[in-house]
Motif scaffolding. Structure first.
Motif, mmCIF file in Angstrom:
data_model
loop_
_atom_site.group_PDB
_atom_site.id
_atom_site.type_symbol
_atom_site.label_atom_id
_atom_site.label_comp_id
_atom_site.label_asym_id
_atom_site.label_seq_id
_atom_site.Cartn_x
_atom_site.Cartn_y
_atom_site.Cartn_z
ATOM 1 N N LEU A 117 0.814 -1.220 0.000
ATOM 2 C CA LEU A 117 0.000 0.000 0.000
ATOM 3 C C LEU A 117 0.836 1.254 0.000
ATOM 4 N N THR A 118 0.184 2.305 -0.428
ATOM 5 C CA THR A 118 0.728 3.635 -0.221
ATOM 6 C C THR A 118 -0.446 4.578 -0.055
ATOM 7 N N GLN A 119 -0.233 5.608 0.713
ATOM 8 C CA GLN A 119 -1.278 6.629 0.774
ATOM 9 C C GLN A 119 -1.060 7.606 -0.360
ATOM 10 N N LEU A 120 -2.135 8.223 -0.778
ATOM 11 C CA LEU A 120 -2.061 9.236 -1.826
ATOM 12 C C LEU A 120 -2.767 10.473 -1.258
ATOM 13 N N PRO A 121 -2.080 11.174 -0.357
ATOM 14 C CA PRO A 121 -2.768 12.248 0.364
ATOM 15 C C PRO A 121 -3.202 13.384 -0.549
ATOM 16 N N PHE A 122 -2.544 13.495 -1.666
ATOM 17 C CA PHE A 122 -2.837 14.622 -2.540
ATOM 18 C C PHE A 122 -2.640 14.176 -3.970
ATOM 19 N N PHE A 123 -3.541 14.597 -4.847
ATOM 20 C CA PHE A 123 -3.315 14.350 -6.264
ATOM 21 C C PHE A 123 -3.597 15.642 -6.999
ATOM 22 N N PRO A 124 -2.643 16.106 -7.819
ATOM 23 C CA PRO A 124 -2.866 17.396 -8.485
ATOM 24 C C PRO A 124 -4.109 17.331 -9.364
ATOM 25 N N ALA A 173 -26.661 14.376 -10.868
ATOM 26 C CA ALA A 173 -25.229 14.366 -10.568
ATOM 27 C C ALA A 173 -24.991 14.743 -9.112
ATOM 28 N N ALA A 174 -25.683 15.784 -8.647
ATOM 29 C CA ALA A 174 -25.464 16.257 -7.285
ATOM 30 C C ALA A 174 -25.849 15.183 -6.274
ATOM 31 N N PHE A 175 -26.968 14.519 -6.501
ATOM 32 C CA PHE A 175 -27.393 13.492 -5.554
ATOM 33 C C PHE A 175 -26.458 12.289 -5.571
ATOM 34 N N GLU A 176 -26.091 11.839 -6.766
ATOM 35 C CA GLU A 176 -25.244 10.645 -6.857
ATOM 36 C C GLU A 176 -23.843 10.913 -6.310
ATOM 37 N N ALA A 177 -23.418 12.164 -6.338
ATOM 38 C CA ALA A 177 -22.057 12.496 -5.890
ATOM 39 C C ALA A 177 -22.039 12.970 -4.448
ATOM 40 N N PHE A 178 -23.152 12.807 -3.764
ATOM 41 C CA PHE A 178 -23.280 13.371 -2.416
ATOM 42 C C PHE A 178 -22.212 12.837 -1.462
ATOM 43 N N ASP A 179 -21.844 11.552 -1.588
ATOM 44 C CA ASP A 179 -20.923 10.937 -0.634
ATOM 45 C C ASP A 179 -19.453 11.261 -0.883
ATOM 46 N N CYS A 180 -19.157 11.982 -1.945
ATOM 47 C CA CYS A 180 -17.748 12.262 -2.266
ATOM 48 C C CYS A 180 -17.087 13.042 -1.128
ATOM 49 N N ILE A 181 -15.896 12.589 -0.726
ATOM 50 C CA ILE A 181 -15.173 13.307 0.329
ATOM 51 C C ILE A 181 -13.892 13.934 -0.219
ATOM 52 N N GLN A 182 -13.818 14.095 -1.535
ATOM 53 C CA GLN A 182 -12.732 14.851 -2.174
ATOM 54 C C GLN A 182 -11.348 14.232 -1.922
ATOM 55 N N CYS A 183 -11.281 12.923 -1.895
ATOM 56 C CA CYS A 183 -9.976 12.313 -1.624
ATOM 57 C C CYS A 183 -9.068 12.370 -2.847
ATOM 58 N N GLY A 184 -9.659 12.488 -4.022
ATOM 59 C CA GLY A 184 -8.860 12.646 -5.234
ATOM 60 C C GLY A 184 -8.439 11.351 -5.906
ATOM 61 N N LEU A 185 -8.824 10.212 -5.360
ATOM 62 C CA LEU A 185 -8.375 8.950 -5.965
ATOM 63 C C LEU A 185 -8.935 8.774 -7.377
ATOM 64 N N CYS A 186 -10.186 9.192 -7.591
ATOM 65 C CA CYS A 186 -10.780 9.052 -8.925
ATOM 66 C C CYS A 186 -9.929 9.802 -9.951
ATOM 67 N N THR A 187 -9.532 10.997 -9.574
ATOM 68 C CA THR A 187 -8.758 11.826 -10.494
ATOM 69 C C THR A 187 -7.410 11.188 -10.820
ATOM 70 N N SER A 188 -6.874 10.448 -9.842
ATOM 71 C CA SER A 188 -5.589 9.804 -10.094
ATOM 72 C C SER A 188 -5.709 8.739 -11.172
ATOM 73 N N ARG A 189 -6.921 8.264 -11.425
ATOM 74 C CA ARG A 189 -7.109 7.160 -12.358
ATOM 75 C C ARG A 189 -7.696 7.603 -13.693
ATOM 76 N N CYS A 190 -7.975 8.888 -13.845
ATOM 77 C CA CYS A 190 -8.821 9.294 -14.980
ATOM 78 C C CYS A 190 -8.103 9.317 -16.317
ATOM 79 N N PHE A 191 -8.610 8.541 -17.232
ATOM 80 C CA PHE A 191 -8.098 8.490 -18.601
ATOM 81 C C PHE A 191 -8.275 9.836 -19.292
ATOM 82 N N ALA A 192 -9.329 10.548 -18.919
ATOM 83 C CA ALA A 192 -9.625 11.832 -19.555
ATOM 84 C C ALA A 192 -8.846 12.976 -18.916
ATOM 85 N N GLU A 193 -8.091 12.691 -17.868
ATOM 86 C CA GLU A 193 -7.343 13.699 -17.121
ATOM 87 C C GLU A 193 -8.264 14.791 -16.568
ATOM 88 N N ALA A 194 -9.467 14.389 -16.216
ATOM 89 C CA ALA A 194 -10.449 15.361 -15.715
ATOM 90 C C ALA A 194 -10.455 15.340 -14.179
#
Ligand code: SF4
Ligand code: SF4
Ligand code: SF4
Ligand code: SF4
Ligand code: FES
Lengths: 294, 132, 249
Positions: free
Chosen positions: C79-86, C145-166
Motif C-alpha cells: 500500500l501507499t497513501q495518496l494524500p494529494f493528487f494534483p 449528478a449532485a445526488f449521486e455524488a453526495f458521498d464524495c469526500i474529495q480524496c482525489g483517488l478518482c482523479t488519479s485514475r482518470c483516462f480523460a485527465e479530468a
C-alpha cells in the motif's frame, strides 16, 4: 410495440425538441420508446484506429445496458450515437478477440454477447411501422411544404453501417412524402456539414453550410429536415452571416409529430434565422406564433 | 532535398498498423481529393497525403494540415476505387502526433461562447479526434 | 505469561515490509510501523478525505482503494497513501453562474474527454458512481449528478485514475454547489425562520441571555431542557413561545 431507446447527451439539453418530438410521434404511432434506465455518453465518434479499444468502451458499455434490458433492438435518433453504436457493435460482433478484451476490461459488467441490434429511428419507421401506416395516421398533412431531406454523413457512411444503400438515400424522402409534404432532392443530401470542425475550424463549417444551403435553395426547398443535432447546429448557427441563404432547419421528428397531431415541441426552437415556425405558420400548418425572422 | 525511402519504413508500418490499410494500394487517381469537402482548407490533398505516406515522408505527412481539417465524413472512403479507408489513414496520421502528447485542440483555450453555443457532441468528437 | 498473544501480520508500506498487530486500521498500522502523520490524516473518522490509500494484494492484478483511517490492514497488502493528487481547480464567481450545464462545461471542458472506462467508480472508497455522475453532467442533469455524488469526500483517488485527465471531484463539487444554491427548490420554512429573526422575534430571549451573569448563564445552560434522543417528530419543549410555528400562527 416497446423498444429500448438511447437518446444521447445532446438530446437531453440543446436538442430536447428532438428527444421529445421523437417520443411523442412514436407514441402516436403505437411505438413506446423506453429510455435505458442507465446509459453513458456513447463517445459520439467512432474510433478508426485498429489498435484502439479504449474508445470502444463507451459504446459497448451502452450495448451491455441494452442487453440488460433484454431488448434485441436499441433505437437511437441522434445520427452520431447511431453511427458510433452501430459501428462499435459491428466491430465486436466481427472480432471476438476484441469483444473478449473489452468484456475482460469491463469486469464489473455482465459480458456483452453481441446480440443487440442498433437501429436508427428512420429504420424503425420504415421497417416496423411502414410508410403507409404512417400516412394513414396523419391528421395534419403538411401540404405545399417543400422539404429538403438532409441526411449528413453518418446515416449512410460507411456502407456497412448505412441505414440503406448509400447511393440513393430515400428513407427521409419517403417519410416526408408519407406526411403529405414534398421531398426535394438536392445534390448535397449527404455532404458533410463540417461536423466537429465547428470547434477547431469554424470557417470550415461556414463554407459547408453555404454550399448545402445554396444547393437546397436552388433545388427549390423551403426548409431542411435533419436528424443530427450537430448538423442542426451547424446549419442554423451560421445563417446570420449567410444573409439571403437563410432557410428553416427542423428535426424530421418535429415534422412527423406535427403531421400526426401531437406536440412537435416547436416552441423549443429559439428565434433565429433558421426558426421553422414563421414558414409553417404562413402555410397554415401551425397556429400563429410570435416568432419572426431576425 | 528530402530523403525518399522506397522501402517500408517504421513510419509506413505504423500508419498501416493503426489504420489497418495497405497504403501501397493507392494508384493516385485523386477520387478522394475530389470527394473531400475540406481539401481547400488544407495545404495538400488527400491523394497527396497518400503518396507522401507511401513514400515514407514522415515529416511532410505529420506536418500537413489535411488530417487536421478532415471531418471524418468518409466521402473519400466511400469513393476510393481501391477500397482504401482513407479516413482511417487520416486517423492514423493524427494519432501519430496525439500519441506523442501533441494536442491539436486545447479544451481550456476554447472561447466561452463556443462552449456555450455548441452541442456536447461537437466538443466530445473534437476532443476525441483532436486531443491526446 | 501473557494470556493474549497479539497476532502479527506483514504489510508493505511503499514497498517496505513491516510486521504489525492484526486488527489495526491502515492508519494505526502505519503509525505502529513508525510513520508520523503530517499530511494524509485529518478527521480519523472517514469524512475528511485526507487519507486515501491504494493497495494491491500479491497474485491479483486489481488495484484497490481504502481510507486508511477506516480500513483494517490485511496480510500482504502492498500500500501507499495518496494524500494529494494534483487536480486543476478553476475558480469562478458563483454569483455569475446560472445553474445551467454550460456553467460546468465552460469551466471544465475536459470532462468531455471521458471514455466511460469506469476506473474512477472502481477506485472510489466512498462508492460514488463517478462515471455515471460524469455521464449525468455530460447530458446536463445537474440534479442527478449532485445526488449521486453526495458521498464524495474529495480524496482525489478518482482523479488519479482518470483516462480523460479530468478533475472529477472538483467537477462534482461544482455540480453539487449549483444544485444546492441555484436549482434545489428553496425551503419555505427557512425563509420564514429568517424573517422571524429579522423581525426581532428572538431579541427578547437574546437580550435576557446577554444581560445574565456568567454564573446564571452556566446554571441556565446546565439545566436547559434537552430533546431526548428517542423523541419523535411531535416532541415539543415545555416552553413553546420561541417555536417558529407559534410565531407564524
Ligand atoms: S481515391 Fe483511393 S486510389 Fe484514388 S488517390 Fe485516393 S486513396 Fe488513392
Ligand atoms: S473523411 Fe476527411 S479526408 Fe476524407 S473526404 Fe471527409 S474530410 Fe476529406
Ligand atoms: S468521488 Fe473521487 S474524490 Fe470523491 S470520494 Fe470518490 S474517489 Fe474520492
Ligand atoms: S476515469 Fe475519467 S475517463 Fe474513466 S470513466 Fe471516470 S471520468 Fe470517465
Ligand atoms: S483521516 Fe479523514 S477520512 Fe481518513
Amino acid at each position: 410495440m416497446k423498444l429500448s431507446y438511447l437518446p444521447g447527451c445532446t438530446l437531453k439539453t440543446k436538442a430536447q425538441d428532438l428527444d421529445l418530438s421523437t417520443v411523442a410521434a412514436m407514441g402516436a404511432l403505437g411505438v413506446e420508446l423506453e429510455e435505458l434506465p442507465r446509459w453513458n455518453c456513447c463517445g459520439t465518434v467512432f474510433s478508426f484506429a485498429d489498435d484502439d479499444l479504449m474508445h470502444q468502451i463507451a459504446p459497448v458499455r451502452n450495448l451491455v445496458r441494452a442487453q440488460e434490458q433484454g431488448g434485441e433492438q436499441l433505437v437511437t435518433v441522434c445520427s452520431f450515437c447511431f453511427n458510433t453504436l452501430k459501428r462499435a457493435n459491428l466491430l465486436v460482433k466481427e472480432n471476438s478477440d476484441k469483444l473478449d478484451t473489452l468484456n475482460t476490461f469491463m469486469d464489473e459488467e455482465e459480458d456483452y454477447k453481441g446480440n443487440v441490434n442498433v437501429v436508427h429511428l428512420l429504420e424503425v419507421l420504415r421497417d416496423e411501422v411502414g410508410w403507409e401506416q404512417i400516412a394513414g395516421k396523419v391528421q395534419n398533412p403538411l401540404k405545399d411544404l417543400k422539404v429538403a431531406a438532409y441526411y449528413g454523413c453518418t446515416l449512410h457512411r460507411p456502407i456497412e453501417a448505412a441505414i440503406e444503400p448509400p447511393n440513393k438515400p430515400e428513407a427521409l424522402n419517403d417519410l416526408i412524402k408519407a406526411i403529405g409534404a414534398t421531398p426535394v432532392d438536392f445534390p448535397d443530401m449527404t455532404t458533410c456539414c463540417g461536423s466537429y470542425q465547428a470547434v477547431a475550424n469554424p470557417e470550415i463549417v461556414i463554407n459547408r453550410t453555404r454550399e448545402i444551403l445554396t444547393s437546397a435553395r436552388e433545388s427549390g426547398a423551403e426548409m431542411i429536415a435533419v436528424s443530427c443535432p450537430l448538423c442542426e447546429c451547424n446549419l442554423k448557427e451560421n445563417q446570420k452571416e449567410l444573409g439571403e441563404l437563410r432557410m428553416p432547419v427542423i428535426y424530421f421528428t418535429q415534422l412527423l409529430a406535427l403531421a400526426l397531431g401531437v406536440d412537435s415541441h416547436l416552441h423549443q426552437c429559439e428565434q433565429n434565422p433558421a426558426d421553422a415556425r414563421p414558414l409553417l405558420e404562413s402555410k397554415g400548418l401551425i397556429d400563429a406564433c410570435s416568432a419572426t425572422y431576425i | 532535398m528530402k530523403k525518399i525511402n522506397p522501402h517500408k519504413t517504421n513510419f509506413i508500418r505504423k500508419v498501416e498498423e493503426i489504420s489497418g490499410q495497405n497504403i501501397g494500394l493507392c494508384y493516385q487517381c485523386g477520387t478522394c481529393s475530389g470527394s473531400c469537402p475540406n481539401f481547400a482548407e488544407a495545404d495538400i490533398l488527400p491523394r497527396q497525403l497518400m503518396r507522401r505516406a507511401q513514400l515514407g515522408m514522415k515529416e511532410d505527412v505529420l506536418q500537413s494540415k489535411i488530417a487536421w481539417v478532415c471531418a471524418s465524413c468518409l466521402s473519400c472512403t466511400a469513393n476510393c476505387p481501391r477500397g482504401i479507408d482513407i479516413a482511417k489513414v487520416m486517423e492514423a496520421v493524427r494519432l501519430l502526433s496525439l500519441r506523442e502528447n501533441i494536442d491539436y485542440v486545447n479544451p481550456r483555450e476554447l472561447s466561452q461562447e463556443t462552449i456555450a453555443k455548441l452541442p456536447q457532441i461537437a466538443m466530445i468528437s473534437s476532443f476525441r479526434k483532436h486531443t491526446a | 505469561m501473557d494470556a493474549v498473544e497479539t497476532k502479527m501480520i506483514p504489510i508493505y508500506i511503499m514497498g517496505q515490509r513491516y510486521e504489525v498487530p492484526e486488527g489495526l486500521t491502515i492508519m494505526k498500522a502505519m503509525e505502529y510501523a513508525g510513520y508520523q502523520y503530517v499530511r494524509g490524516c485529518g478527521c480519523r473518522g472517514g469524512i475528511c478525505g485526507a487519507c486515501g490509500t491504494i493497495y494491491r494484494i500479491p497474485g491479483d492484478y486489481k488495484i484497490y482503494s481504502a481510507l486508511a483511517c477506516q480500513t483494517a490492514a490485511e496480510p500482504d497488502m502492498y500500500l501507499t497513501q495518496l494524500p494529494f493528487f494534483p487536480a486543476n481547480h478553476v475558480s469562478s464567481d458563483y454569483a455569475e453562474l446560472e445553474g445551467v450545464p454550460e456553467d460546468i462545461y465552460k469551466l471544465y471542458p475536459e470532462l468531455f474527454r471521458c471514455v466511460a472506462c469506469n476506473a474512477c467508480s472502481k477506485i472510489c472508497p466512498m462508492d460514488v458512481p463517478v462515471m455515471d455522475v460524469i455521464a449525468y453532467i455530460k447530458r446536463g442533469d445537474i440534479e442527478k449528478a449532485a445526488f449521486e455524488a453526495f458521498d464524495c469526500i474529495q480524496c482525489g483517488l478518482c482523479t488519479s485514475r482518470c483516462f480523460a485527465e479530468a478533475p472529477q471531484f472538483h467537477i462534482m463539487q461544482l455540480a453539487r454547489r449549483l444544485y444546492g444554491g441555484k436549482l434545489a427548490p428553496k425551503a419555505q420554512h427557512n425563509a420564514e425562520a429568517a424573517k422571524a429573526v429579522r423581525d426581532g422575534k428572538f431579541n427578547p430571549m437574546l437580550d435576557q441571555l446577554t444581560s445574565m451573569s456568567l454564573e446564571d448563564l452556566k446554571k441556565e445552560y446546565i439545566e436547559r431542557e434537552i430533546e431526548p434522543e428517542t423523541a419523535g417528530d411531535e416532541w415539543k419543549p415545555k416552553e413553546t413561545k420561541w417555536l417558529l410555528e407559534e410565531y407564524l400562527r
